[in-house]
Design an enzyme around this catalytic site. Structure first.
Site, PDB file in Angstrom:
ATOM      1  CD  GLU A  54      -7.411   6.323   5.571  1.00  0.00           C
ATOM      2  OE1 GLU A  54      -8.065   6.170   4.524  1.00  0.00           O
ATOM      3  OE2 GLU A  54      -6.312   6.918   5.605  1.00  0.00           O
ATOM      4  CG  ASP A  58      -1.642   5.700   3.050  1.00  0.00           C
ATOM      5  OD1 ASP A  58      -1.995   5.267   1.951  1.00  0.00           O
ATOM      6  OD2 ASP A  58      -2.402   6.335   3.813  1.00  0.00           O
ATOM      7  CG  HIS A  98      -2.004   1.000   1.207  1.00  0.00           C
ATOM      8  ND1 HIS A  98      -3.323   0.718   1.500  1.00  0.00           N
ATOM      9  CD2 HIS A  98      -1.982   2.330   0.923  1.00  0.00           C
ATOM     10  CE1 HIS A  98      -4.053   1.816   1.404  1.00  0.00           C
ATOM     11  NE2 HIS A  98      -3.247   2.825   1.064  1.00  0.00           N
TER      12      HIS A  98
HETATM   13  O1  LIG Z   1      -4.964   7.013   3.138  1.00  0.00           O
HETATM   14  C1  LIG Z   1      -5.651   7.367   2.178  1.00  0.00           C
HETATM   15  N1  LIG Z   1      -6.996   7.233   2.220  1.00  0.00           N
HETATM   16  C2  LIG Z   1      -7.793   7.569   1.182  1.00  0.00           C
HETATM   17  N2  LIG Z   1      -7.319   8.088   0.052  1.00  0.00           N
HETATM   18  C3  LIG Z   1      -5.990   8.284  -0.035  1.00  0.00           C
HETATM   19  C4  LIG Z   1      -5.117   7.939   0.994  1.00  0.00           C
HETATM   20  N3  LIG Z   1      -3.876   8.257   0.610  1.00  0.00           N
HETATM   21  C5  LIG Z   1      -3.973   8.772  -0.626  1.00  0.00           C
HETATM   22  N4  LIG Z   1      -5.250   8.794  -1.015  1.00  0.00           N
HETATM   23  C6  LIG Z   1      -5.803   9.309  -2.275  1.00  0.00           C
HETATM   24  C7  LIG Z   1      -5.146  10.604  -2.708  1.00  0.00           C
HETATM   25  C8  LIG Z   1      -4.499  10.274  -4.006  1.00  0.00           C
HETATM   26  O2  LIG Z   1      -4.552  11.343  -4.932  1.00  0.00           O
HETATM   27  C9  LIG Z   1      -5.289   9.082  -4.500  1.00  0.00           C
HETATM   28  C10 LIG Z   1      -4.629   8.207  -5.521  1.00  0.00           C
HETATM   29  O3  LIG Z   1      -3.363   7.791  -5.160  1.00  0.00           O
HETATM   30  O4  LIG Z   1      -5.558   8.369  -3.305  1.00  0.00           O
HETATM   31 ZN   LIG Z   2      -3.924   4.779   0.964  1.00  0.00          ZN
END
Ligand SMILES: O=c1[nH]cnc2c1ncn2[C@H]1C[C@H](O)[C@@H](CO)O1
Ligand SMILES: [Zn+2]
Length: 359
Positions: free
Chosen positions: A206, A295, A19
Site C-alpha cells: 500500500e 477500508d 476489508h
Molecule cells: O489502509 C490502512 N493501512 C494501514 N493501516 C490501516 C489502514 N486503515 C486503517 N488502518 C489502521 C488504523 C486502525 O486503527 C487499525 C485497526 O483497525 O488499522
Molecule cells: Zn486497511
C-alpha cells in the site's frame, strides 16, 4: 446495449466485504455521543455534520501516516464495553443497509484497553455488537483481529484469534504504518497461525512496494493481501504489446492470492493518483483475484456500493464485472468452503440474476 448499473441498483445487489476497519466506519453522530458519554474531550468539533467533513478532509492527506492520525479520535471513543457493542452493532446495520451479505470487519483489540478493558473483554464486546446488529438483517459478519505492525503484541493477538475462531473471529491481520515495519517483524505470529491452520491477511503493498508483498507471501504465508496495489510494479506494460508479469506478480496471479483493493482509500493515502488510473483496472483485465472494499467508510466517505459505482464510472464495468468481483470476494472469505459455496449459489448468483434480468 444494456445500461450500466446505477448506484441505486448496486445497493440492491448482494455484496461481500473483506476489508473494512471497525474503527474506520463509525457514524459521526455516534462519535459525538460516545465522546460526551465517556468524557473524551479532544474531538475537533462536536457537530456531526462538521465532523463527517473533518474526517474526510483530514484523511485526504496523501500520506498513510497522516491518514492514520485520524484514528486517534475514533479509537479514543471506543474504550468501554458499551461503546464497542454500539459501534459494532451499528457497523453491521450500516453494512446490511448497503446490501452487504457477508463481511469481515477488522480492528486492533490492543488499541481499546486504555480504560482498563482486557483484550478478551474487547473481543467479546465486539462479537456481541455484531450479533445484535446482524440479527434479522440478512448479513453475516465475521471479525479479523488486527495487530499493529509498529507494536510487539502480534503473538498475543494471534493466540486470541485462534482461541475465538469458533465463535465469530475469522482470522488475523496486521495494519498500521507500512514503511519501516516489514511483516517479517511478526514472523513468529504468522508461523504460529500456520501451525494452527488459521487464516490471515497482511496489509502490504500500500505505502511500500514489492519487498513488502514478497515478504507477506513468501516469508509470512499470507492467505490474502490487504491492498497489494504495488504488485503492478512487477508488471511491465509496453505501449503496443501485452503486459508482462514478473515472477512475483505471476505467483500472485497463478496462486489466486486475493487482493483486497480499496480504491478511494488509496487515493487519499497517495497509493494511486485517481480512480481511472487505479491499478485495479489492469489487474482486473489480467484476471488477478481482485476484490473491492471500503477500508474506512468514515474517512473515505464511502460504502461498498459507492466503491462499485465509482469503478463503473471509471471503467464501464457491467453487472458481470460486479458479480465477478463479488464471487471473487466470497471465494476468498475466511469461511468454511461449504458456507462460501452456499452464499455464492444461494444468495449472490440469484441476487445478481434478478438485477440483470431487470436491467
Ligand atoms: O489502509 C490502512 N493501512 C494501514 N493501516 C490501516 C489502514 N486503515 C486503517 N488502518 C489502521 C488504523 C486502525 O486503527 C487499525 C485497526 O483497525 O488499522
Ligand atoms: Zn486497511
Amino acid at each position: 446495449m444494456s445500461q450500466l448499473p446505477t448506484l441505486e441498483q448496486i445497493r440492491q445487489a448482494p455484496k461481500v466485504l473483506l476489508h473494512d476497519h471497525l474503527d474506520g466506519g463509525l457514524r459521526p453522530e455516534t462519535i459525538v455521543d460516545l465522546a460526551r458519554e465517556t468524557g473524551y474531550d479532544r474531538l475537533p468539533t462536536t457537530d456531526p455534520g462538521e465532523l463527517r467533513t473533518w474526517f474526510r478532509q483530514a484523511a485526504d492527506s496523501g500520506s498513510l501516516e497522516r491518514y492514520l492520525e485520524t484514528f486517534d479520535h475514533t479509537v479514543g471513543v471506543m474504550q468501554t464495553r458499551e461503546a464497542l457493542v454500539r459501534v459494532a452493532a451499528e457497523c453491521a446495520e450500516d453494512l446490511a443497509a448497503d446490501g452487504v451479505v457477508y463481511a469481515e470487519v477488522r480492528y486492533a483489540p490492543e488499541q481499546h484497553t486504555e480504560r482498563g478493558l482486557s483484550l478478551e473483554e474487547v473481543i467479546e464486546a465486539v462479537l456481541e455488537g455484531f450479533r445484535i446488529g446482524s440479527e434479522g438483517r440478512g448479513i453475516r459478519v465475521g471479525t479479523l483481529l488486527t495487530a499493529m505492525r509498529h507494536q510487539a503484541r502480534s503473538m498475543e493477538i494471534a493466540e486470541l484469534a485462534v482461541r475465538y475462531r469458533d465463535v465469530g473471529v475469522a482470522g488475523f491481520d496486521i495494519a498500521g504504518a507500512e514503511a519501516g515495519y516489514p511483516p517479517t517483524r511478526h514472523l513468529d505470529a504468522f508461523e504460529y497461525l500456520q501451525r494452527e491452520n488459521a487464516h490471515f491477511t497482511i496489509h502490504a503493498g500500500e505505502a511500500f512496494g514489492l519487498p513488502s508483498i514478497w515478504q507477506a507471501i513468501q516469508w509470512c504465508g499470507a492467505d490474502r493481501l490487504g491492498h497489494g496495489v504495488r504488485i503492478i510494479d512487477d508488471i511491465a506494460v509496453p505501449g503496443d504489446g501485452e503486459p508482462k508479469l514478473g515472477r512475483l506478480a505471476a505467483y500472485v496471479r497463478d496462486k489466486r492470492i486475493p487482493l483486497e483493493m480499496c480504491p478511494t482509500s488509496n487515493l487519499q493515502t497517495g497509493a494511486a493518483p485517481s480512480i481511472a488510473e487505479h491499478p485495479i483496472g489492469l489487474l482486473r483485465r489480467l484476471n488477478f483475484r481482485v476484490t473491492v472494499n471500503t477500508d474506512n467508510r468514515l474517512m473515505s466517505g464511502t460504502s461498498v456500493s459507492e466503491e462499485f459505482a465509482k469503478l463503473v464510472g471509471a471503467f464501464g464495468y457491467d453487472w458481470d464485472d460486479l458479480q465477478w468481483f463479488t464471487v471473487n470476494a466470497m471465494k476468498s472469505a475466511f469461511l468454511p468452503f461449504d458456507d462460501r459455496l452456499a452464499l455464492i449459489n444461494g444468495v449472490i448468483k440469484p441476487g445478481f440474476a434478478r438485477l440483470k434480468w431487470r436491467a
